[in-house]
Each structure stands twice: as structure tokens, then as C-alpha cells.
Design a protein around this motif. Structure first.
Motif, PDB file in Angstrom:
ATOM      1  N   VAL A   1       0.863  -1.177   0.000  1.00  0.00           N
ATOM      2  CA  VAL A   1       0.000   0.000   0.000  1.00  0.00           C
ATOM      3  C   VAL A   1       0.898   1.225   0.000  1.00  0.00           C
ATOM      4  O   VAL A   1       1.767   1.349   0.850  1.00  0.00           O
ATOM      5  CB  VAL A   1      -0.941   0.025   1.205  1.00  0.00           C
ATOM      6  CG1 VAL A   1      -1.760   1.313   1.207  1.00  0.00           C
ATOM      7  CG2 VAL A   1      -1.865  -1.186   1.190  1.00  0.00           C
ATOM      8  N   GLN A   2       0.667   2.101  -0.957  1.00  0.00           N
ATOM      9  CA  GLN A   2       1.460   3.312  -1.059  1.00  0.00           C
ATOM     10  C   GLN A   2       0.574   4.518  -0.766  1.00  0.00           C
ATOM     11  O   GLN A   2      -0.575   4.574  -1.188  1.00  0.00           O
ATOM     12  CB  GLN A   2       2.071   3.454  -2.455  1.00  0.00           C
ATOM     13  CG  GLN A   2       3.015   2.331  -2.845  1.00  0.00           C
ATOM     14  CD  GLN A   2       2.284   1.072  -3.297  1.00  0.00           C
ATOM     15  OE1 GLN A   2       1.270   1.140  -3.975  1.00  0.00           O
ATOM     16  NE2 GLN A   2       2.802  -0.081  -2.897  1.00  0.00           N
ATOM     17  N   LEU A   3       1.135   5.469  -0.063  1.00  0.00           N
ATOM     18  CA  LEU A   3       0.456   6.725   0.221  1.00  0.00           C
ATOM     19  C   LEU A   3       1.268   7.859  -0.377  1.00  0.00           C
ATOM     20  O   LEU A   3       2.480   7.951  -0.135  1.00  0.00           O
ATOM     21  CB  LEU A   3       0.308   6.945   1.728  1.00  0.00           C
ATOM     22  CG  LEU A   3      -0.472   5.885   2.515  1.00  0.00           C
ATOM     23  CD1 LEU A   3      -0.517   6.265   3.990  1.00  0.00           C
ATOM     24  CD2 LEU A   3      -1.873   5.734   1.975  1.00  0.00           C
TER      25      LEU A   3
ATOM     26  N   SER B   1       0.098   1.949   6.859  1.00  0.00           N
ATOM     27  CA  SER B   1       1.091   2.564   5.982  1.00  0.00           C
ATOM     28  C   SER B   1       1.230   4.047   6.276  1.00  0.00           C
ATOM     29  O   SER B   1       0.284   4.700   6.720  1.00  0.00           O
ATOM     30  CB  SER B   1       0.686   2.373   4.513  1.00  0.00           C
ATOM     31  OG  SER B   1       0.707   1.013   4.157  1.00  0.00           O
ATOM     32  N   TRP B   2       2.416   4.554   5.970  1.00  0.00           N
ATOM     33  CA  TRP B   2       2.742   5.959   6.158  1.00  0.00           C
ATOM     34  C   TRP B   2       3.211   6.562   4.840  1.00  0.00           C
ATOM     35  O   TRP B   2       3.888   5.911   4.056  1.00  0.00           O
ATOM     36  CB  TRP B   2       3.849   6.127   7.191  1.00  0.00           C
ATOM     37  CG  TRP B   2       3.453   5.784   8.572  1.00  0.00           C
ATOM     38  CD1 TRP B   2       3.543   4.569   9.174  1.00  0.00           C
ATOM     39  CD2 TRP B   2       2.903   6.673   9.554  1.00  0.00           C
ATOM     40  NE1 TRP B   2       3.075   4.639  10.458  1.00  0.00           N
ATOM     41  CE2 TRP B   2       2.688   5.924  10.726  1.00  0.00           C
ATOM     42  CE3 TRP B   2       2.574   8.035   9.561  1.00  0.00           C
ATOM     43  CZ2 TRP B   2       2.144   6.483  11.884  1.00  0.00           C
ATOM     44  CZ3 TRP B   2       2.055   8.598  10.722  1.00  0.00           C
ATOM     45  CH2 TRP B   2       1.841   7.824  11.870  1.00  0.00           C
ATOM     46  N   ALA B   3       2.866   7.811   4.654  1.00  0.00           N
ATOM     47  CA  ALA B   3       3.394   8.547   3.514  1.00  0.00           C
ATOM     48  C   ALA B   3       4.788   9.087   3.850  1.00  0.00           C
ATOM     49  O   ALA B   3       5.251   8.969   4.986  1.00  0.00           O
ATOM     50  CB  ALA B   3       2.461   9.693   3.153  1.00  0.00           C
ATOM     51  N   GLN B   4       5.419   9.695   2.866  1.00  0.00           N
ATOM     52  CA  GLN B   4       6.797  10.127   3.038  1.00  0.00           C
ATOM     53  C   GLN B   4       6.927  11.414   3.835  1.00  0.00           C
ATOM     54  O   GLN B   4       8.017  11.733   4.310  1.00  0.00           O
ATOM     55  CB  GLN B   4       7.454  10.322   1.660  1.00  0.00           C
ATOM     56  CG  GLN B   4       7.068  11.594   0.914  1.00  0.00           C
ATOM     57  CD  GLN B   4       5.675  11.562   0.300  1.00  0.00           C
ATOM     58  OE1 GLN B   4       4.956  10.555   0.385  1.00  0.00           O
ATOM     59  NE2 GLN B   4       5.284  12.642  -0.356  1.00  0.00           N
ATOM     60  N   GLY B   5       5.847  12.134   3.997  1.00  0.00           N
ATOM     61  CA  GLY B   5       5.858  13.388   4.744  1.00  0.00           C
ATOM     62  C   GLY B   5       5.954  14.592   3.825  1.00  0.00           C
ATOM     63  O   GLY B   5       6.618  14.547   2.789  1.00  0.00           O
ATOM     64  N   THR B   6       5.290  15.643   4.219  1.00  0.00           N
ATOM     65  CA  THR B   6       5.343  16.893   3.464  1.00  0.00           C
ATOM     66  C   THR B   6       5.555  18.048   4.438  1.00  0.00           C
ATOM     67  O   THR B   6       4.928  18.100   5.502  1.00  0.00           O
ATOM     68  CB  THR B   6       4.065  17.093   2.620  1.00  0.00           C
ATOM     69  OG1 THR B   6       4.212  18.235   1.785  1.00  0.00           O
ATOM     70  CG2 THR B   6       2.830  17.255   3.488  1.00  0.00           C
ATOM     71  N   GLN B   7       6.432  18.957   4.068  1.00  0.00           N
ATOM     72  CA  GLN B   7       6.786  20.057   4.959  1.00  0.00           C
ATOM     73  C   GLN B   7       5.736  21.164   4.882  1.00  0.00           C
ATOM     74  O   GLN B   7       5.359  21.606   3.794  1.00  0.00           O
ATOM     75  CB  GLN B   7       8.146  20.635   4.579  1.00  0.00           C
ATOM     76  CG  GLN B   7       8.584  21.827   5.417  1.00  0.00           C
ATOM     77  CD  GLN B   7       8.924  21.457   6.841  1.00  0.00           C
ATOM     78  OE1 GLN B   7       9.625  20.468   7.094  1.00  0.00           O
ATOM     79  NE2 GLN B   7       8.434  22.246   7.797  1.00  0.00           N
ATOM     80  N   VAL B   8       5.301  21.597   6.035  1.00  0.00           N
ATOM     81  CA  VAL B   8       4.443  22.779   6.147  1.00  0.00           C
ATOM     82  C   VAL B   8       5.195  23.797   7.004  1.00  0.00           C
ATOM     83  O   VAL B   8       5.566  23.497   8.138  1.00  0.00           O
ATOM     84  CB  VAL B   8       3.090  22.433   6.792  1.00  0.00           C
ATOM     85  CG1 VAL B   8       2.306  23.695   7.119  1.00  0.00           C
ATOM     86  CG2 VAL B   8       2.284  21.517   5.882  1.00  0.00           C
ATOM     87  N   THR B   9       5.417  24.966   6.443  1.00  0.00           N
ATOM     88  CA  THR B   9       6.121  26.021   7.158  1.00  0.00           C
ATOM     89  C   THR B   9       5.240  27.262   7.208  1.00  0.00           C
ATOM     90  O   THR B   9       4.780  27.735   6.168  1.00  0.00           O
ATOM     91  CB  THR B   9       7.446  26.368   6.474  1.00  0.00           C
ATOM     92  OG1 THR B   9       8.262  25.189   6.399  1.00  0.00           O
ATOM     93  CG2 THR B   9       8.200  27.436   7.253  1.00  0.00           C
ATOM     94  N   VAL B  10       5.015  27.752   8.409  1.00  0.00           N
ATOM     95  CA  VAL B  10       4.184  28.937   8.607  1.00  0.00           C
ATOM     96  C   VAL B  10       5.074  30.050   9.138  1.00  0.00           C
ATOM     97  O   VAL B  10       5.644  29.933  10.224  1.00  0.00           O
ATOM     98  CB  VAL B  10       3.033  28.660   9.585  1.00  0.00           C
ATOM     99  CG1 VAL B  10       2.125  29.881   9.695  1.00  0.00           C
ATOM    100  CG2 VAL B  10       2.240  27.438   9.142  1.00  0.00           C
TER     101      VAL B  10
END
Length: 121
Positions: free
Chosen positions: A2-4, A110-119
């Protein structure tokens, strides 16, 4: 199996909005829960929001009233609408999905690779 795949992170000013998406694919029979977690530098990964296949949701106290989680079961996709963003929301956001695989009916998480959120302030 399973891919996210996530999309939608980026840089935004305080008070702004971002929408994250996460699509699951692979040998999926069913997905029970989908959720968003985040990890800021030097901190543990924490739950931001989660949603079941029936639409029940839960949120971290720090995001209640600002973030909204939703999902499209037909597309195996979960969304996180983030409004009124604050600098303390800065983190890597990870999508998670738990369910059953086709064929074996085994459970998966399953886990996704992550995405950066910068505020920025």
C-alpha cells in the motif's frame, strides 16, 4: 503493498491556509482509519486529525476549529484543510492509513513520506 502519496505542503504566512491531500493505492480491500500526524524539530510525532470510513473524526486540541479532515472513500483519499495557520503548526505532516489487504485480508498500516508545512510569522 500500500502506497500513500501526499501533496499540498509548502510555505504560508501566519493566518493563511493550506490543503493537504493523501491518496492510497495498492492491494487494498478496505481502509478503516486515515489520519494526519505531524512532527516538529525536536518533538515527537503527534496526531493532528483522524477520520474513520464512517466519517467519525477526532482532532488534536491545538487544531480544533482551524483544521478540517475529510475523505473520499471512492478515491481512497484523505484531505486536511488547514486554516488560520500559526507558526507553531510548522512541521512535517505525515499521512497514515490502516485497513485490510486484498486476498490475504491481512491488516496493514502505511505511512506517507511526509510533506513540509512552514508557517512564517
Amino acid at each position: 503493498q500500500v502506497q500513500l502519496v501526499e501533496s499540498g505542503g509548502g510555505l504560508v504566512q501566519a493566518g493563511g491556509s493550506l490543503r493537504l491531500s493523501c491518496a492510497a493505492s495498492g492491494s487494498i480491500f478496505s481502509i478503516n482509519a486515515m489520519g494526519w500526524y505531524r512532527q516538529a524539530p525536536g518533538k515527537q510525532r503527534e496526531l493532528v486529525a483522524a477520520i474513520t470510513s464512517g466519517g467519525s473524526t477526532k482532532y488534536a486540541d491545538s487544531v480544533k476549529g482551524r483544521f478540517t479532515i475529510s475523505r473520499d472513500n471512492a478515491k481512497n483519499t484523505v484531505y486536511l484543510q488547514m486554516n488560520s495557520l500559526k507558526p507553531e503548526d510548522t512541521a512535517v505532516y505525515y499521512c497514515n492509513a490502516e485497513g485490510r489487504l486484498n486476498g490475504s485480508m491481512s491488516n496493514f498500516a502505511s505511512w506517507a513520506q511526509g510533506t513540509q508545512v512552514t508557517v512564517s510569522s
